[in-house]
Design a protein around this motif. Structure first.
Motif, short mmCIF file in Angstrom:
data_model
loop_
_atom_site.label_atom_id
_atom_site.label_comp_id
_atom_site.label_asym_id
_atom_site.label_seq_id
_atom_site.Cartn_x
_atom_site.Cartn_y
_atom_site.Cartn_z
N THR A 314 0.97 -1.24 -0.04
CA THR A 314 -0.02 0.04 0.05
C THR A 314 0.97 1.47 -0.08
O THR A 314 0.67 2.21 -0.85
N ALA A 315 1.90 1.49 1.06
CA ALA A 315 2.58 2.60 1.21
C ALA A 315 3.27 3.02 -0.11
O ALA A 315 3.44 4.07 -0.64
N GLN A 316 3.94 1.98 -0.49
CA GLN A 316 4.97 2.22 -1.82
C GLN A 316 4.09 2.35 -3.13
O GLN A 316 4.55 2.99 -4.05
N ASN A 317 2.94 1.46 -3.11
CA ASN A 317 2.04 1.71 -4.36
C ASN A 317 1.65 3.20 -4.49
O ASN A 317 1.55 3.79 -5.67
N VAL A 318 1.33 4.04 -3.62
CA VAL A 318 1.14 5.23 -3.47
C VAL A 318 1.97 6.25 -3.89
O VAL A 318 1.88 7.04 -4.74
N LEU A 319 3.34 5.86 -3.64
CA LEU A 319 4.41 6.49 -4.19
C LEU A 319 4.64 6.55 -5.67
O LEU A 319 5.05 7.34 -6.34
N VAL A 320 4.64 5.26 -6.10
CA VAL A 320 4.74 4.83 -7.47
C VAL A 320 3.59 5.11 -8.38
O VAL A 320 3.99 5.65 -9.41
N TYR A 321 2.39 4.65 -8.08
CA TYR A 321 1.36 4.83 -8.82
C TYR A 321 0.24 6.06 -8.35
O TYR A 321 -0.68 6.03 -9.18
N ASN A 322 0.56 6.54 -7.26
CA ASN A 322 -0.49 7.44 -6.68
C ASN A 322 -2.00 6.96 -6.48
O ASN A 322 -2.76 7.31 -6.58
N SER A 323 -1.72 5.45 -5.92
CA SER A 323 -2.83 4.82 -5.76
C SER A 323 -2.29 3.68 -4.64
O SER A 323 -1.22 3.17 -4.66
N SER A 324 -3.30 3.19 -3.77
CA SER A 324 -3.03 2.29 -2.77
C SER A 324 -2.90 0.70 -3.56
O SER A 324 -2.22 -0.14 -2.96
N VAL A 325 -3.50 0.72 -4.67
CA VAL A 325 -3.40 -0.61 -5.42
C VAL A 325 -2.79 -0.28 -6.66
O VAL A 325 -2.77 0.73 -7.59
N PRO A 326 -1.97 -1.43 -7.28
CA PRO A 326 -1.45 -1.12 -8.62
C PRO A 326 -2.41 -0.92 -9.77
O PRO A 326 -3.53 -1.78 -9.63
N PRO A 327 -2.21 -0.35 -10.67
CA PRO A 327 -3.25 -0.17 -12.03
C PRO A 327 -3.38 -1.48 -12.55
O PRO A 327 -2.36 -2.14 -12.99
#
Length: 405
Positions: A314-327
């Motif tokens: 969750t935390a890293q997804n927000v940084l990478v994708y700007n979302s809590s889940v991967p697109p």
């Protein structure tokens, strides 16, 4: 639950061995020398079958240096082969005159053989050392589809001055094209047709023990993270783990059959007539050829989630994708023509999962379930009689889409 725990412990032990820095010579039993007919690499294999292949270096936009092999053909219409997980270009030639790469080259096709980042031929980078920089291994099949394929396709089209390539992939070698079409839709027009042998995308119906192993992968990763141990390369061609597998599979008198009955057949499907014990001595010196642990993690993700980009948490997804889940990948954008060739005896690429993929891709121009009841995941590249039960289906698609001059 007991089965999962057993596989968990088994894989943990294997990964521990593969990450070990102790003297390999002290760990390993004597390794039988390769039989003469294995040959050591793609070039020597091609030479053996009468070809003089060319070798190209292709650098991706993110700095990975890939090896692309080329057997020039009379037609000058390019056909690109893409291999599966931890595999390399070699397997398209291992059956000699009965292998697909040799067959199409003999028929005059201009054939090209990709090697994905991290395998024995593409283990280089413009600035990162795979042996000393863990950052090198921060990739999965997403990067192979987004970076590797565009660089390879552009090189082929530049060399041949053709508008498009015909692609033939096996297993994960098809998955890369689904990602390419969905994330870089401008490349759809550069693929004449994509022939998917034993396609994988969704793995929710994968059978044990493959499913059991894939489900155990995240727990193994969590364990090593808790111990501050970083797993990077997986099944490297010269790794301790791979050398142990080779020693096991070539152990005098019993190794070949043990390897088939305890590793190959349970993972990919039983078919004793197509994968004979003596052939183990050939392919085990070419496979596995290496990949990243991150790719294995991404593959395990396909057993429990929609087809989406890598899940960092969750935390890293927000940084990478700007979302809590991967697109999720939007497969409706993958408009290149796809031919899906599947098998009823495949324990990894099951018909229900291929059926889901078939419904999601907007341009499936051919869907064939192999007429051979025992046709499995390995038969598509290593089967002894592929010219009889597989090549007619491939030629049908090639004839329809290859307008050879």
């Amino acid at each position: 639950m007991v089965v999962i725990q057993n596989f968990y412990l088994y894989l943990t032990a294997l990964v521990t061995i593969s990450q070990s820095r102790v003297n390999n010579a002290q760990l390993l039993p004597p390794l039988n020398p390769p039989p003469e007919n294995t040959n050591s690499d793609f070039i020597s294999l091609a030479n053996r079958y009468g070809f003089q292949p060319l070798q190209h270096e292709v650098t991706t936009d993110d700095g990975y240096i890939l090896t692309l092999f080329h057997i020039p053909g009379r037609s000058k219409y390019p056909v690109l082969f893409t291999h599966g997980l931890a595999d390399a270009a070699d397997l398209w030639l291992l059956r000699g005159e009965n292998s697909l790469g040799v067959t199409l080259a003999n028929e005059g096709y201009d054939v090209w053989f990709a090697n994905s980042r991290g395998n024995r031929y593409s283990r280089r980078h413009v600035s990162l050392d795979p042996d000393n920089n863990a950052t090198y291994w921060n990739f999965s099949f997403h990067e192979m589809g987004y970076y590797d394929l565009p660089a390879i396709i552009d090189r082929i089209l530049n060399e041949t001055q053709k508008p498009s390539v015909t692609a033939i992939g096996h297993s994960r070698g098809n998955l890369m094209f689904y990602i390419l079409g969905a994330t870089r839709p401008e490349y759809n027009s550069k693929v004449n047709v994509m022939i998917s042998l034993e396609p994988i995308c969704h793995l929710t119906n994968t059978k044990p023990p493959v499913m059991t192993i894939l489900q155990a992968v995240p727990f193994i990763d969590q364990l090593f993270n808790s111990l501050n141990i970083t797993i990077t390369e997986f099944l490297g061609y010269n790794s301790t783990m791979t050398r142990l597998v080779r020693a096991y599979c070539t152990y005098p008198n019993i190794g070949n059959e043990l390897c088939l009955n305890t590793i190959i057949f349970p993972l990919f499907g039983f078919d004793e007539k197509e994968l004979e014990p003596s052939f183990v001595n050939v392919f085990i010196y070419h496979f596995p050829a290496g990949t990243s642990w991150m790719e294995v993690l991404h593959l395990s993700q396909l057993t429990r989630k929609d087809f989406s980009q890598f899940d960092y948490g969750t935390a890293q997804n927000v940084l990478v994708y700007n979302s809590s889940v991967p697109p999720a990948y939007n497969l409706t954008l993958a408009t290149m023509p796809f031919a899906l060739l599947a098998g009823r005896n495949d324990r990894l690429s099951t018909l229900p999962d291929v059926g889901v993929l078939r419904k999601q891709l907007p341009n499936v121009v051919d869907y064939t379930v192999n007429r051979r009841a025992l046709f499995n995941h390995a038969d598509a590249v290593l089967g002894r009689h592929m010219p009889d039960y597989l090549f007619p289906d491939i030629r049908r698609v090639l004839k329809r889409y290859n307008k050879r001059p």
